[in-house]
Design an enzyme around this catalytic site. Structure first.
Site, PDB file in Angstrom:
ATOM      1  N   TYR A 273      13.261  31.543   7.433  1.00 22.26           N
ATOM      2  CA  TYR A 273      11.737  32.513   7.310  1.00 22.26           C
ATOM      3  C   TYR A 273      11.891  32.697   9.318  1.00 22.26           C
ATOM      4  O   TYR A 273      12.499  31.565   9.968  1.00 22.26           O
ATOM      5  CB  TYR A 273      11.000  31.467   7.332  1.00 22.26           C
ATOM      6  CG  TYR A 273      10.557  31.691   5.591  1.00 22.26           C
ATOM      7  CD1 TYR A 273      10.243  32.741   5.519  1.00 22.26           C
ATOM      8  CD2 TYR A 273      10.114  30.429   5.192  1.00 22.26           C
ATOM      9  CE1 TYR A 273      10.058  32.934   3.945  1.00 22.26           C
ATOM     10  CE2 TYR A 273      10.080  30.429   4.069  1.00 22.26           C
ATOM     11  CZ  TYR A 273       9.959  31.605   3.304  1.00 22.26           C
ATOM     12  OH  TYR A 273       9.590  31.372   1.433  1.00 22.26           O
TER      13      TYR A 273
ATOM     14  N   ARG B  53     -11.432   0.264  15.108  1.00 21.68           N
ATOM     15  CA  ARG B  53     -11.122   0.829  13.630  1.00 21.68           C
ATOM     16  C   ARG B  53     -11.824   0.731  12.072  1.00 21.68           C
ATOM     17  O   ARG B  53     -13.045   1.090  11.754  1.00 21.68           O
ATOM     18  CB  ARG B  53      -9.817   1.386  13.610  1.00 21.68           C
ATOM     19  CG  ARG B  53      -8.878   1.877  12.829  1.00 21.68           C
ATOM     20  CD  ARG B  53      -7.456   2.141  12.723  1.00 21.68           C
ATOM     21  NE  ARG B  53      -7.152   1.178  11.785  1.00 21.68           N
ATOM     22  CZ  ARG B  53      -5.597   0.729  11.572  1.00 21.68           C
ATOM     23  NH1 ARG B  53      -5.021   1.873  11.639  1.00 21.68           N
ATOM     24  NH2 ARG B  53      -5.489  -0.381  11.045  1.00 21.68           N
TER      25      ARG B  53
ATOM     26  N   MET C 290       9.995  25.319   2.307  1.00 18.90           N
ATOM     27  CA  MET C 290       8.605  24.143   1.214  1.00 18.90           C
ATOM     28  C   MET C 290       9.689  23.817   0.205  1.00 18.90           C
ATOM     29  O   MET C 290      10.024  22.128  -0.021  1.00 18.90           O
ATOM     30  CB  MET C 290       8.142  24.726   0.397  1.00 18.90           C
ATOM     31  CG  MET C 290       7.193  23.907  -0.383  1.00 18.90           C
ATOM     32  SD  MET C 290       5.798  25.563  -1.215  1.00 18.90           S
ATOM     33  CE  MET C 290       5.159  25.557  -0.070  1.00 18.90           C
TER      34      MET C 290
ATOM     35  N   LYS D 212       0.855  -0.975  -0.038  1.00 20.40           N
ATOM     36  CA  LYS D 212       0.177  -0.053  -0.095  1.00 20.40           C
ATOM     37  C   LYS D 212       1.075   1.173  -0.240  1.00 20.40           C
ATOM     38  O   LYS D 212       2.029   1.487  -0.035  1.00 20.40           O
ATOM     39  CB  LYS D 212      -1.314  -0.093   1.493  1.00 20.40           C
ATOM     40  CG  LYS D 212      -0.317   0.047   2.457  1.00 20.40           C
ATOM     41  CD  LYS D 212      -0.949   0.095   3.723  1.00 20.40           C
ATOM     42  CE  LYS D 212      -0.057   0.287   5.007  1.00 20.40           C
ATOM     43  NZ  LYS D 212      -1.023  -0.884   6.525  1.00 20.40           N
TER      44      LYS D 212
HETATM   45  C1  LIG Z   1      -0.357  -1.312   7.242  1.00 22.24           C
HETATM   46  C2  LIG Z   1      -1.524  -2.783   7.289  1.00 22.24           C
HETATM   47  C3  LIG Z   1      -0.393  -4.061   7.221  1.00 22.24           C
HETATM   48  C4  LIG Z   1       0.803  -4.392   7.806  1.00 22.24           C
HETATM   49  O1  LIG Z   1       1.466  -3.489   8.784  1.00 22.24           O
HETATM   50  P1  LIG Z   1       2.920  -3.764   8.919  1.00 22.24           P
HETATM   51  O2  LIG Z   1       2.943  -3.542  10.625  1.00 22.24           O
HETATM   52  O3  LIG Z   1       3.351  -2.269   7.858  1.00 22.24           O
HETATM   53  O4  LIG Z   1       3.750  -4.865   8.603  1.00 22.24           O
HETATM   54  C5  LIG Z   1      -1.189  -5.461   7.798  1.00 22.24           C
HETATM   55  N1  LIG Z   1      -2.417  -5.295   7.854  1.00 22.24           N
HETATM   56  C6  LIG Z   1      -3.208  -4.200   7.793  1.00 22.24           C
HETATM   57  C7  LIG Z   1      -5.103  -4.305   7.466  1.00 22.24           C
HETATM   58  C8  LIG Z   1      -2.994  -2.788   7.338  1.00 22.24           C
HETATM   59  O5  LIG Z   1      -3.380  -1.793   7.029  1.00 22.24           O
END
Ligand SMILES: *Cc1c(COP(=O)(O)O)cnc(C)c1O
Length: 384
Positions: free
Chosen positions: A266, A138, A314, A44
């Protein structure tokens, strides 16, 4: 105050983010060796900022067997990139394009009855993982609706609408293995699997552990570990030395000599206590350097650690060079694996009071990206 600024055309290289796929390969093998079940490579957020396709290919070539992403669009991007390994997408709005999941052979997580209904209506033949909230409040179905979700999924399965191939949960405190929250979540997860079975489901994939629990809690492994951070060298449990994969360099655009009392950047947040030389690097918070690290962060230049001074802007930062011997155009190492004394992602996370995850996923939207250590094509093909 003398300025010795060189025309912009004199530096051609610019900032550069290199991704070392050898590191990803080595890290993958650590998890393949540790996990009792399969390893799902979680790619992801563009492979945690390392390039989803590159990380996916490398992980699959080194023993991972499946891929995981957040959204369906991330999943279809993997298919468009030529990856054919099983893919799971676990976070989608209820009106997501579920038909595209079937079309692209992407498995999807089901966190609620509303999602189940939408999938049943839109995507005959979907392969789904029921997602139980194992204590984070969550994502995932709450335990109070789990039984109903399992029964509804079983009905849909009997009518040939979908197949329940997995049950998943997620741990909220796995980076602190002694926290009792982990045991509670494991028990809740096992209850969830038993409930699914008693509803008549036969989920072959049962997965709870991500990076930290895979390294520290074998009771959480079940049939599969979902590994994201670990692939790119981040161990939230701080129990294993993994290999960081990113290096960010930026060339000195200019060097100026200043007297004591020069006010930098800045807000004039820093004033030179003595005469010194200041170098300008063309990276800033728009490239993912956290502004809150101003006043703490360092870079390596001319082989030495030197502080960034004044506020991170930036597009640029100023480094106090002191008497380090450098030439305009020399690269400063903003971060790297740390083997040669350069700052690491972990140090940047400390300076910014955040996680390594946030640093790596924020880096490099506009810097030039290069990769090193790519697996050979032959190797990759065999693995896919
Ligand atoms: C991001 C995520 C993972 C991976 O977790 P890591 O700690 O980065 O290995 C696994 N399961 C879900 C549902 C996630 O959102």
């Amino acid at each position: 105050m003398t300025a010795m600024t060189i025309a912009a055309t004199d530096f051609v290289a610019g900032p550069r983010l290199n991704i070392d796929l050898h590191a990803v390969a080595a890290n993958t093998r650590v998890f393949v060796a540790r996990a009792q079940g399969e390893v799902m490579a979680v790619v992801k957020a563009d492979g945690f900022g390392h390039g989803a396709i590159d990380v996916a290919r490398t992980a699959l070539a080194n023993g991972a067997t499946r891929l995981g992403v957040t959204s369906l669009s991330e999943a279809t991007a993997l298919r468009a990139g030529g990856l054919r390994a099983p893919v799971l997408s676990w976070l989608n709005a209820v009106d997501a394009d579920w038909a595209s999941a079937v079309r692209h052979d992407v498995e999807v997580a089901v966190p609620s009855l509303a999602h189940l209904d939408a999938i049943v209506n839109a995507a005959t033949g979907a392969r789904v993982h029921l997602h139980l909230d194992t204590g984070m409040a969550r994502d995932g179905a709450s335990p109070s609706e789990w039984g109903q979700l399992c029964r509804a999924a079983r009905r849909a399965e009997r009518h040939g609408r979908l197949r329940v191939v997995g049950v998943m949960g997620h741990l909220g405190c796995a980076d602190v293995p002694v926290d009792g929250c982990n045991r509670q979540a494991r028990q809740l997860f096992m209850w969830g699997v038993r409930s699914a079975r008693s509803a008549g489901l036969r989920p072959q994939h049962r997965h709870l552990a991500a990076t930290a629990a895979t390294l520290t809690d074998s009771d959480a492994h079940h049939t599969m570990s979902r590994i994201g951070a670990g692939l790119v060298g981040i161990d939230p449990s701080r129990t294993v030395d993994l290999e960081p994969a990113l290096s960010l360099t930026a060339p000195l655009v200019s060097v100026r000599t200043v007297p004591a009392g020069a006010r930098v950047g800045y807000g004039h947040a820093w004033t030179t206590p003595a005469p010194t030389r200041l170098g300008l690097l063309p990276v800033g918070y728009a490239d993912g350097l956290p502004r809150i690290a101003s006043g703490q962060a360092e870079v390596q230049v001319g082989g030495q650690r030197r502080p960034l001074v004044g506020r991170i802007s930036m597009d640029m930062v100023v480094v106090d060079l002191g008497d380090v011997v450098v030439a305009i155009g020399d690269d400063a190492v903003v971060l790297g694996p740390g083997h040669a004394g350069e700052p690491t992602v972990r140090e940047w996370a400390g300076w910014a009071d955040t996680l390594e995850h946030e640093i790596v996923t924020g880096l490099g939207a506009r810097v030039r990206r290069t990769t090193s250590g790519a697996a050979t094509h032959r190797h990759v093909r065999q693995a896919l």
